[in-house]
Design a protein around this motif. Sequence first.
Motif, short mmCIF file in Angstrom:
data_model
loop_
_atom_site.label_atom_id
_atom_site.label_comp_id
_atom_site.label_asym_id
_atom_site.label_seq_id
_atom_site.Cartn_x
_atom_site.Cartn_y
_atom_site.Cartn_z
N ARG A 29 5.99 5.21 36.01
CA ARG A 29 5.32 5.39 37.35
C ARG A 29 4.69 7.05 37.69
O ARG A 29 5.22 7.50 38.69
CB ARG A 29 6.44 5.95 38.61
N THR A 30 4.33 7.35 36.08
CA THR A 30 3.28 9.04 36.43
C THR A 30 2.75 8.70 35.79
O THR A 30 1.30 8.00 35.93
CB THR A 30 4.24 9.77 34.95
N GLY A 31 1.65 10.12 35.93
CA GLY A 31 0.64 10.38 36.01
C GLY A 31 -0.13 10.70 36.36
O GLY A 31 0.00 10.95 37.97
N PHE A 32 -1.59 11.15 36.90
CA PHE A 32 -2.03 11.48 37.98
C PHE A 32 -3.30 10.50 38.25
O PHE A 32 -3.30 9.78 39.57
CB PHE A 32 -2.71 12.56 37.38
N LEU A 33 -4.14 9.40 37.32
CA LEU A 33 -4.96 8.64 38.20
C LEU A 33 -5.03 6.94 37.53
O LEU A 33 -4.91 7.13 36.93
CB LEU A 33 -6.88 8.85 37.45
N ARG A 34 -4.82 6.50 38.89
CA ARG A 34 -4.29 4.92 39.58
C ARG A 34 -5.33 4.38 39.04
O ARG A 34 -5.09 3.05 38.46
CB ARG A 34 -3.64 4.58 40.33
N ASN A 35 -6.20 4.12 40.26
CA ASN A 35 -7.95 3.47 40.02
C ASN A 35 -8.57 3.98 40.44
O ASN A 35 -9.34 4.84 41.14
CB ASN A 35 -7.66 2.30 41.56
N VAL A 36 -10.05 3.05 39.99
CA VAL A 36 -11.49 4.13 40.54
C VAL A 36 -12.24 2.47 41.44
O VAL A 36 -12.32 1.36 41.19
CB VAL A 36 -12.60 4.00 39.25
N ILE A 37 -12.23 3.06 42.32
CA ILE A 37 -13.28 2.02 42.98
C ILE A 37 -14.10 2.13 42.95
O ILE A 37 -14.61 3.46 43.47
CB ILE A 37 -12.28 1.58 44.88
N ILE A 38 -15.39 1.27 42.91
CA ILE A 38 -16.94 0.91 42.37
C ILE A 38 -17.20 0.49 44.05
O ILE A 38 -17.07 -1.43 43.66
CB ILE A 38 -17.01 1.51 41.50
N ARG A 39 -17.48 0.72 44.99
CA ARG A 39 -18.73 -0.38 45.82
C ARG A 39 -19.96 -0.04 45.35
O ARG A 39 -20.59 0.85 45.60
CB ARG A 39 -17.99 -0.26 47.49
N GLN A 40 -20.66 -1.52 46.02
CA GLN A 40 -22.47 -0.99 45.28
C GLN A 40 -22.98 -2.14 47.03
O GLN A 40 -22.55 -3.26 47.25
CB GLN A 40 -22.46 -2.48 44.45
N GLY A 41 -23.64 -1.15 47.31
CA GLY A 41 -24.84 -1.92 48.40
C GLY A 41 -25.77 -2.85 47.51
O GLY A 41 -26.74 -1.85 46.81
N ASN B 226 -14.11 5.52 44.92
CA ASN B 226 -13.26 6.16 45.17
C ASN B 226 -12.08 6.53 44.17
O ASN B 226 -11.34 5.00 43.27
CB ASN B 226 -12.20 5.14 46.22
N PHE B 227 -11.29 7.47 43.70
CA PHE B 227 -10.55 7.72 42.88
C PHE B 227 -9.25 7.46 43.18
O PHE B 227 -9.27 8.20 44.40
CB PHE B 227 -10.97 9.44 42.10
N ILE B 228 -8.62 6.55 42.66
CA ILE B 228 -7.04 6.48 43.52
C ILE B 228 -5.86 7.27 42.67
O ILE B 228 -5.75 7.33 41.44
CB ILE B 228 -6.41 4.98 43.96
N ILE B 229 -5.53 8.61 43.01
CA ILE B 229 -4.68 9.62 43.02
C ILE B 229 -3.42 9.27 43.43
O ILE B 229 -3.33 9.04 44.09
CB ILE B 229 -5.25 10.63 42.73
N THR B 230 -2.59 10.01 42.35
CA THR B 230 -0.98 10.50 42.52
C THR B 230 -0.47 11.43 43.19
O THR B 230 0.56 12.00 43.78
CB THR B 230 -0.24 10.41 42.01
N GLU B 231 -2.05 12.76 43.16
CA GLU B 231 -1.49 14.11 43.66
C GLU B 231 -2.43 13.94 44.90
O GLU B 231 -3.54 13.84 44.54
CB GLU B 231 -1.55 15.57 42.78
N SER B 232 -2.10 14.93 46.23
CA SER B 232 -2.97 15.68 46.37
C SER B 232 -4.07 16.34 46.56
O SER B 232 -5.42 16.52 46.47
CB SER B 232 -2.65 16.41 47.77
N ASN B 233 -4.02 17.69 45.68
CA ASN B 233 -4.63 18.47 44.47
C ASN B 233 -5.38 16.84 43.99
O ASN B 233 -5.02 17.10 42.80
CB ASN B 233 -4.10 18.86 43.90
N ASN B 234 -7.01 17.34 44.17
CA ASN B 234 -7.89 16.64 43.83
C ASN B 234 -8.89 16.99 42.46
O ASN B 234 -9.78 16.66 42.17
CB ASN B 234 -8.87 15.59 44.10
N SER B 235 -8.42 18.84 42.28
CA SER B 235 -9.72 19.29 41.80
C SER B 235 -10.19 19.29 40.45
O SER B 235 -11.11 19.50 40.01
CB SER B 235 -8.95 21.06 41.94
N CYS B 236 -9.12 18.29 40.15
CA CYS B 236 -9.75 17.98 38.89
C CYS B 236 -10.56 16.90 38.92
O CYS B 236 -11.44 17.10 37.13
CB CYS B 236 -7.92 17.56 37.27
#
Length: 403
Positions: free
Chosen positions: A204-216, A225-235
């Motif tokens: 349960r460590t690390g920064f980026l868990r998932n990436v959701i890609i939606r396409q019309g 949508n990048f699903i991350i574990t921290e509030s700071n998304n600057s990277c």
Amino acid sequence: MKLSKGQILDLDVTSLAYGGLGVSHYNDITIFVKGGLPGDKLKAKIYKKKKNYLEAYSLEKIEKSEYYTNPQCEHYGICGGCSLQDLNYNEQLNQKYVQVKDLFHRIGKFSSIPINNIIGCEQHYGYRNKMEFSYSSNKWIVDLNEKNEEIDSTAFGLHVKSRFDKIVDVNDCHINGKLSNKIFQFLKKNLYKYNIIPFDIKKRTGFLRNVIIRQGHATNQILINFIITESNNSCLIPIAKSLVSEFDEIKSVLSSTVKRNSGSSFSDEEKILWGEDYITEKIDQNIYKISSNSFFQTNSKQAKVLYDLISQIANFKGNEIVYDLYCGTGSIGLHIAKYVKMVYGIEIVMSAVIDAIENAKNNKVDNIHFFHGDLINVFNSSEELKLIPKPDIIILDPPRAGM
Ligand SMILES: C[S@@+](CC[C@H](N)C(=O)[O-])C[C@H]1O[C@@H](n2cnc3c(N)ncnc32)[C@H](O)[C@@H]1O
């Protein structure tokens, strides 16, 4: 004859059980076979014994099913992203029919309800408008020789079948839409380059868990949508910039923060990295706004077929009060509103209700109202809902787990 764990049997698979296991019978005992297709003759090993049935897995096919077809995907069988790619599509529809009939007639004891044929989709691959990929340091090692070497254990892909802790490093996903596949491949090359730290599912460590890609699919708009574990998304800013400069179709890049120990990618801390916080999709004449958290039918083309079928079966006369329960972004209600007097939609996810209200406004549909609430008790707890007229027709589209 008494059967026991570890025993190997020759079996004939006759059908598919709910969930996709093959069904076979040995004397009077039902055996569910992992990897068994209807029509297969196979050798299978028993691995589980229950009071009324056994479970086995296929060791070797003695005679392949006549319905077998070559799966397109190189990851098929290991990857949990899809199933039954090796079963001819018409037979998939036939097996679905058998299962629905069994559920209603035998299990539910509603034997008088007629079961219609399953309506297939013309497009068997590349139809999905939403995929959720995992970025993980728990790669599934396919080649056992790799285990001895100093290898990179980072994977960007999908869960191994029935494994929460291992990710298949997917090269190409065949059920995903073409454009979103290109974006997936771009991300695959660049996540590493931009030093984005993958999530370790076990620690349960690390920064980026998932990436959701939606396409019309009709609008060709993309939401990431990048699903991350921290509030700071600057990277994520550099990779977001490079994504939008590479793909004009991207309308929304978001980040959503979820706790490290959370089991889902649902978040109430969503931030916009670029563009809007939604995309749109067109079904028939209506344009639908879709936010990251809102449910939308994952096969846009087949959604129209489904919605038209609802109108056809309901045979609306124009004076009906209709409830659209579990309405999501309101797409069913908005599709059928022109045929009826009034529609009332009810949904638990607030962002979906907001999308639904906006969708009604944007499509100039004024005989529809949406309510936020949990259908388990909303008709007792909401004063507003006590005042609405009784329905003539109820359309139900509950989540997979049921009502
Ligand atoms: C299968 S989706 C159907 C969405 C919509 N009918 C459509 O075609 O796009 C099920 C919907 O039920 C909602 N839902 C799940 N549990 C609910 C509950 N207890 N009360 C109300 N809505 C619920 C989900 O958020 C989701 O939007």
